[in-house]
Design a protein around this motif. Sequence first.
Motif, PDB file in Angstrom:
ATOM      1  N   SER A   1      -7.081  10.653   4.539  1.00 39.86           N
ATOM      2  CA  SER A   1      -6.810  12.074   4.795  1.00 39.86           C
ATOM      3  C   SER A   1      -6.181  12.754   3.576  1.00 39.86           C
ATOM      4  O   SER A   1      -5.998  13.967   3.569  1.00 39.86           O
ATOM      5  CB  SER A   1      -5.867  12.229   5.995  1.00 39.86           C
ATOM      6  OG  SER A   1      -4.579  11.717   5.662  1.00 39.86           O
ATOM      7  N   GLY A   2      -5.831  11.956   2.552  1.00 39.50           N
ATOM      8  CA  GLY A   2      -5.201  12.512   1.358  1.00 39.50           C
ATOM      9  C   GLY A   2      -3.697  12.360   1.354  1.00 39.50           C
ATOM     10  O   GLY A   2      -3.057  12.518   0.318  1.00 39.50           O
ATOM     11  N   GLU A   3      -3.095  12.067   2.508  1.00 37.93           N
ATOM     12  CA  GLU A   3      -1.643  11.846   2.565  1.00 37.93           C
ATOM     13  C   GLU A   3      -1.324  10.486   1.952  1.00 37.93           C
ATOM     14  O   GLU A   3      -2.096   9.550   2.109  1.00 37.93           O
ATOM     15  CB  GLU A   3      -1.165  11.758   4.022  1.00 37.93           C
ATOM     16  CG  GLU A   3      -1.218  13.004   4.823  1.00 37.93           C
ATOM     17  CD  GLU A   3      -0.818  12.716   6.271  1.00 37.93           C
ATOM     18  OE1 GLU A   3       0.169  11.977   6.494  1.00 37.93           O
ATOM     19  OE2 GLU A   3      -1.493  13.229   7.168  1.00 37.93           O
ATOM     20  N   PRO A   4      -0.168  10.356   1.312  1.00 41.81           N
ATOM     21  CA  PRO A   4       0.230   9.024   0.864  1.00 41.81           C
ATOM     22  C   PRO A   4       0.645   8.177   2.071  1.00 41.81           C
ATOM     23  O   PRO A   4       1.160   8.702   3.051  1.00 41.81           O
ATOM     24  CB  PRO A   4       1.426   9.280  -0.057  1.00 41.81           C
ATOM     25  CG  PRO A   4       1.928  10.629   0.314  1.00 41.81           C
ATOM     26  CD  PRO A   4       0.772  11.395   0.902  1.00 41.81           C
ATOM     27  N   TYR A   5       0.399   6.859   1.996  1.00 42.44           N
ATOM     28  CA  TYR A   5       0.855   5.969   3.064  1.00 42.44           C
ATOM     29  C   TYR A   5       2.357   5.795   2.931  1.00 42.44           C
ATOM     30  O   TYR A   5       2.864   5.433   1.874  1.00 42.44           O
ATOM     31  CB  TYR A   5       0.159   4.605   2.989  1.00 42.44           C
ATOM     32  CG  TYR A   5       0.838   3.576   3.874  1.00 42.44           C
ATOM     33  CD1 TYR A   5       0.983   3.818   5.247  1.00 42.44           C
ATOM     34  CD2 TYR A   5       1.357   2.408   3.359  1.00 42.44           C
ATOM     35  CE1 TYR A   5       1.633   2.906   6.060  1.00 42.44           C
ATOM     36  CE2 TYR A   5       2.002   1.490   4.162  1.00 42.44           C
ATOM     37  CZ  TYR A   5       2.151   1.748   5.517  1.00 42.44           C
ATOM     38  OH  TYR A   5       2.801   0.849   6.323  1.00 42.44           O
ATOM     39  N   ARG A   6       3.067   6.079   4.011  1.00 39.04           N
ATOM     40  CA  ARG A   6       4.515   5.899   4.039  1.00 39.04           C
ATOM     41  C   ARG A   6       4.841   4.935   5.182  1.00 39.04           C
ATOM     42  O   ARG A   6       4.657   5.276   6.354  1.00 39.04           O
ATOM     43  CB  ARG A   6       5.214   7.239   4.258  1.00 39.04           C
ATOM     44  CG  ARG A   6       5.006   8.189   3.087  1.00 39.04           C
ATOM     45  CD  ARG A   6       5.996   9.348   3.147  1.00 39.04           C
ATOM     46  NE  ARG A   6       5.875  10.170   1.965  1.00 39.04           N
ATOM     47  CZ  ARG A   6       5.103  11.258   1.885  1.00 39.04           C
ATOM     48  NH1 ARG A   6       4.387  11.643   2.918  1.00 39.04           N
ATOM     49  NH2 ARG A   6       5.062  11.961   0.778  1.00 39.04           N
TER      50      ARG A   6
ATOM     51  N   LEU B   1       0.817  -1.220   0.000  1.00 39.69           N
ATOM     52  CA  LEU B   1       0.000   0.000   0.000  1.00 39.69           C
ATOM     53  C   LEU B   1       0.851   1.271   0.000  1.00 39.69           C
ATOM     54  O   LEU B   1       0.313   2.375  -0.087  1.00 39.69           O
ATOM     55  CB  LEU B   1      -0.937   0.007   1.208  1.00 39.69           C
ATOM     56  CG  LEU B   1      -1.950  -1.145   1.255  1.00 39.69           C
ATOM     57  CD1 LEU B   1      -2.730  -1.108   2.562  1.00 39.69           C
ATOM     58  CD2 LEU B   1      -2.893  -1.088   0.071  1.00 39.69           C
ATOM     59  N   ALA B   2       2.163   1.131   0.092  1.00 43.86           N
ATOM     60  CA  ALA B   2       3.052   2.296   0.139  1.00 43.86           C
ATOM     61  C   ALA B   2       2.789   3.224  -1.040  1.00 43.86           C
ATOM     62  O   ALA B   2       2.679   2.781  -2.182  1.00 43.86           O
ATOM     63  CB  ALA B   2       4.508   1.850   0.150  1.00 43.86           C
ATOM     64  N   GLY B   3       2.645   4.523  -0.744  1.00 40.93           N
ATOM     65  CA  GLY B   3       2.430   5.525  -1.775  1.00 40.93           C
ATOM     66  C   GLY B   3       0.972   5.765  -2.121  1.00 40.93           C
ATOM     67  O   GLY B   3       0.633   6.783  -2.705  1.00 40.93           O
ATOM     68  N   ARG B   4       0.093   4.842  -1.746  1.00 39.20           N
ATOM     69  CA  ARG B   4      -1.335   5.048  -2.019  1.00 39.20           C
ATOM     70  C   ARG B   4      -1.895   6.103  -1.081  1.00 39.20           C
ATOM     71  O   ARG B   4      -1.450   6.256   0.044  1.00 39.20           O
ATOM     72  CB  ARG B   4      -2.108   3.744  -1.813  1.00 39.20           C
ATOM     73  CG  ARG B   4      -1.724   2.693  -2.829  1.00 39.20           C
ATOM     74  CD  ARG B   4      -2.923   1.866  -3.211  1.00 39.20           C
ATOM     75  NE  ARG B   4      -2.492   0.712  -3.988  1.00 39.20           N
ATOM     76  CZ  ARG B   4      -3.049  -0.467  -3.918  1.00 39.20           C
ATOM     77  NH1 ARG B   4      -4.071  -0.686  -3.114  1.00 39.20           N
ATOM     78  NH2 ARG B   4      -2.603  -1.461  -4.655  1.00 39.20           N
TER      79      ARG B   4
END
Length: 119
Positions: free
Chosen positions: A38-43, A31-34
């Motif tokens: 909240s609109g933030e990318p998953y890091r 899921l990284a980058g999706r």
Amino acid sequence: SAISGCSASGPRSVRPGRVLRGRATYYSDRLAGRSTASGEPYRPNRLTAAHRTLPFGTRVRVTNLNNDRTVEVRINDRGPFGQRERIIDVSRRAAEQLDMIRAGVVPVQVEILSIPGDD
């Protein structure tokens, strides 16, 4: 209290010091980058988490009840969905700090530390 005028944003039970118990899971690395809710990318390397109802930006302390390891995370996504006993999904880095990677799902205590606009 500062939250009394904000009842429209959530239940009154959402306040610093409130403790929730349930089970935690963690995000898959795929899921990284999706985008999160909240609109933030998953890091995976950030200390973040998903909760069904807590406001974005809420800070919580998660304790792995199997080993008493703790981590502070910021809520930036919605979930976990499905099984109701699962109350929080943490990032990969948070899962590593909780030493829950091998187990995958662990019993946790989640303590609300701060809510946005409450400080």
